[in-house]
Design an enzyme around this catalytic site. Structure first.
Site, PDB file in Angstrom:
ATOM      1  N   ARG A 112       0.841  -1.198   0.000  1.00  0.00           N
ATOM      2  CA  ARG A 112       0.000   0.000   0.000  1.00  0.00           C
ATOM      3  C   ARG A 112       0.876   1.247   0.000  1.00  0.00           C
ATOM      4  NH1 ARG A 112      -5.741  -1.346   2.874  1.00  0.00           N
ATOM      5  NH2 ARG A 112      -5.970  -3.357   1.842  1.00  0.00           N
ATOM      6  N   GLU A 139       0.619   4.207   0.904  1.00  0.00           N
ATOM      7  CA  GLU A 139       0.093   5.245   1.790  1.00  0.00           C
ATOM      8  C   GLU A 139       1.252   5.982   2.443  1.00  0.00           C
ATOM      9  OE1 GLU A 139      -2.094   2.701   4.349  1.00  0.00           O
ATOM     10  OE2 GLU A 139      -3.902   2.702   3.107  1.00  0.00           O
ATOM     11  N   GLU A 180      -7.388  -1.104  15.139  1.00  0.00           N
ATOM     12  CA  GLU A 180      -8.132  -2.012  14.269  1.00  0.00           C
ATOM     13  C   GLU A 180      -7.242  -3.172  13.838  1.00  0.00           C
ATOM     14  OE1 GLU A 180      -9.536  -2.026   9.641  1.00  0.00           O
ATOM     15  OE2 GLU A 180      -9.765  -0.140  10.732  1.00  0.00           O
ATOM     16  N   SER A 220     -10.808  -5.987   8.916  1.00  0.00           N
ATOM     17  CA  SER A 220     -11.926  -5.375   8.211  1.00  0.00           C
ATOM     18  C   SER A 220     -12.551  -6.452   7.342  1.00  0.00           C
ATOM     19  CB  SER A 220     -11.455  -4.206   7.345  1.00  0.00           C
ATOM     20  OG  SER A 220     -12.561  -3.572   6.724  1.00  0.00           O
ATOM     21  N   ARG A 231      -0.097  -6.332  12.908  1.00  0.00           N
ATOM     22  CA  ARG A 231      -0.887  -5.726  13.988  1.00  0.00           C
ATOM     23  C   ARG A 231      -1.303  -6.775  15.013  1.00  0.00           C
ATOM     24  NH1 ARG A 231      -4.730  -0.704  12.201  1.00  0.00           N
ATOM     25  NH2 ARG A 231      -3.094   0.577  11.263  1.00  0.00           N
TER      26      ARG A 231
END
Length: 434
Positions: free
Chosen positions: A211, A213, A357, A360, A408
Site C-alpha cells: 500500500r 500510503e 483495528e 476489516s 498488527r
C-alpha cells in the site's frame, strides 16, 4: 556440520562439538571462560591457562565478540556455570571472525535506537528478546493456518502483480510489466472472492500486501502481511466467528507453546488469552459510546470514520477485543453488501483490539447488477475489472470474508510499541534497505 551438538543438548560425559557465536569472554587471571551462544541457548567453555596449550588459550581468549567459533571437547557438570555444564576444549576453530567494533551490542547491555537495530537486523536478532518475537510470529502464523483448516478452509496463493487495484484510488505502487503499467497488489480481495465462488468454497491466504500510503506512524507499513479469509454461503456473522476463532487460536498457541519466548520478553506472568466471546457493537452504538467518554474535542456524527483517539477511548471503555458492525454504506468499499432492509447500512465489520483495528470484513455483494452499481457509485470503471465482474454472471453464491493485519496481530499480542518490531525487514516511507 554433521558432528555438531546444539548447546541445549550437551550432556555431562559427552565428547561434543558445539558451534555458535562468542557471546562474552571473562578472563579471571589463571582461569577464563568463553560463553558460546547458538539458537538453543548458551554454554560455558573453560580455559585453565596453566594446564592447556598456549595457542589454544590465545586463540580462544583473543577472538572478538560475535565471532563464529567451533569448539570440541569434554562436557562436564558445573553447577556454577550458566547452564549447569561446561566444555573443556580440546580444539577451537574461528570460523567467521567479527570486527571488534560492532554497530550494536547483541548482549543487550547497551541499548540501540530502532533505526540502528533495523539497519543491522542480523546482529539485532542475536538478542534473546528479539529472536523471541519472531519465534512467536512463526507460532502465530502456524496457529492461524491450523485454525483456518479447522474451519474447513483451503490455503491459496493469489497474484501480487495486478493490472488494476482492488479498491481503485492512488494508494498503489506502479511497476513496469513487459512494457505495460501494472501494480503491486494492495489486497487479495477480488481473487479470493473468485475462488470462493468456485467449488472450493472456503479459502484463506497468508501473504504480502503493498500500500502506497504516506503514513509515518508506529502502526503502519507499506508492505505488510495480510491474513485473509473468504467463505461461500457465509454471511458477515459467520465471518466474524472465523475471525474471532483465528485471533483466539493465536493467543492460545502462544500461551501453550512459547513459554520461553514470553519469559525472554518479560510477559510470562502477564500474558492472557482472551476469555469469552468478543462483543459486537453497531457503528451507531460505537460513536455514542465514544462521545459519552468526553475524550474527543468534537462529537462524532453519523458517517464519520473513527479517529485514532476515538478508537482508543472506545477500547478503554470496552476493555478487550470487540467488533464494530453495521457501518454506513458510504464509507465501505463497493464489494461490501448493504443490508436488504436498509441500504444506508452495510454488512461491513471491523474487529478491534483496544489499541487499534485488526480486521476489516463483511458480506460481499454477489449480485451482478448491484455490484456494477457499486463500482459506478465509487467512481470506478467496471470495464477495468471485467475479469472479476464477469464471473458474477455464472452463478456466484453469497459469500463473506475479512482481512486481518498480521503484524498488527503480533504487535497487539506482545504489546510492542512499534509495528516495525514485528517485521524482519520492514518497508515504510523511509526504509527500502536492507
Amino acid at each position: 556440520m554433521q558432528d555438531r551438538t546444539y548447546t541445549a543438548d550437551a550432556e555431562p560425559g559427552d565428547d561434543a562439538t558445539v558451534a555458535g557465536w562468542v557471546h562474552e569472554i571473562r578472563d579471571l587471571g589463571g582461569i577464563a571462560f568463553l560463553i558460546l551462544r547458538d539458537t538453543t541457548g548458551k554454554i560455558q567453555v573453560k580455559f585453565e591457562k596453566d594446564e592447556m596449550d598456549d595457542e589454544l588459550v590465545e586463540t580462544g581468549l583473543g577472538v572478538s565478540r560475535e565471532s563464529v567459533v567451533k569448539v570440541s571437547g569434554a562436557v562436564e557438570e558445573e553447577p556454577r556455570a550458566p547452564t549447569g555444564v561446561e566444555v573443556t576444549p580440546e580444539s577451537l576453530e574461528v570460523i567467521g571472525p567479527a570486527d571488534p567494533e560492532l554497530p550494536l551490542d547483541p548482549s543487550g547491555k547497551v541499548d540501540a535506537e530502532l533505526s540502528t537495530r533495523l539497519d543491522n537486523r542480523t546482529l539485532d536478532l542475536r538478542k534473546d528478546e528479539v529472536q523471541a518475537i519472531f519465534e512467536i510470529r512463526s507460532e502465530i502464523l502456524r496457529a492461524a493456518r491450523d485454525a483456518f483448516r479447522e474451519f474447513r478452509c483451503t490455503e491459496i496463493t493469489t497474484p501480487k502483480i495486478v493490472a488494476t487495484g482492488t479498491e481503485g484510488g492512488t494508494e498503489l505502487f506502479p511497476i513496469t510489466y513487459f512494457g505495460e503499467e501494472a501494480f503491486m497488489n494492495q489486497s487479495p480481495q477480488l481473487f479470493k472472492q473468485l475462488i470462493a465462488g468456485s467449488n472450493v468454497e472456503r479459502v484463506f491466504e497468508i501473504g504480502p500486501i503493498f500500500r502506497a500510503e504516506e503514513h509515518n506512524t508506529p502502526r503502519h507499513l507499506n508492505e505488510a502481511t495480510s491474513i485473509d479469509f473468504e467463505g461461500a454461503f457465509c454471511d458477515e456473522s459467520d465471518a466474524m466467528d472465523v475471525a474471532e476463532g483465528v485471533v483466539t487460536a493465536a493467543y492460545e498457541a502462544v500461551n501453550e507453546n512459547c513459554s520461553e519466548e514470553l519469559e525472554a520478553l518479560g510477559l510470562a506472568e502477564s500474558f492472557e488469552v482472551p476469555d469469552g466471546e468478543f462483543p459486537r457493537l453497531s457503528y451507531e452504538e460505537a460513536i455514542e459510546r465514544i462521545n459519552a467518554t468526553g475524550e474527543l474535542d468534537e462529537q462524532l456524527v453519523w458517517g464519520d470514520d473513527l479517529p485514532t483517539e476515538g478508537e482508543k477511548a472506545l477500547g478503554d471503555d470496552v476493555g478487550g477485543h470487540y467488533f464494530i458492525t453495521d457501518w454506513p454504506s458510504e464509507i465501505k468499499p463497493f464489494y461490501i453488501q448493504d443490508h436488504d432492509d436498509d441500504e444506508q447500512l452495510s454488512t461491513g465489520f471491523d474487529l478491534m483490539h483496544p489499541r487499534m483495528e485488526l480486521v476489516s470484513g463483511g458480506q460481499r455483494e454477489h449480485r451482478y447488477e448491484q455490484l456494477i452499481e457499486g463500482f459506478e457509485q465509487q467512481g470506478l470503471d467496471p470495464e477495468q475489472f471485467d475479469y472479476y465482474t464477469k464471473m458474477f454472471k455464472y452463478g456466484m453464491p453469497p459469500h463473506a470474508g475479512f482481512g486481518l493485519g498480521g503484524e498488527r496481530l503480533i504487535m497487539t499480542i506482545l504489546g510492542l510499541e512499534n509495528i516495525r518490531e514485528a517485521v524482519l525487514f520492514p518497508r515504510d516511507r523511509q526504509r527500502l534497505s536492507p
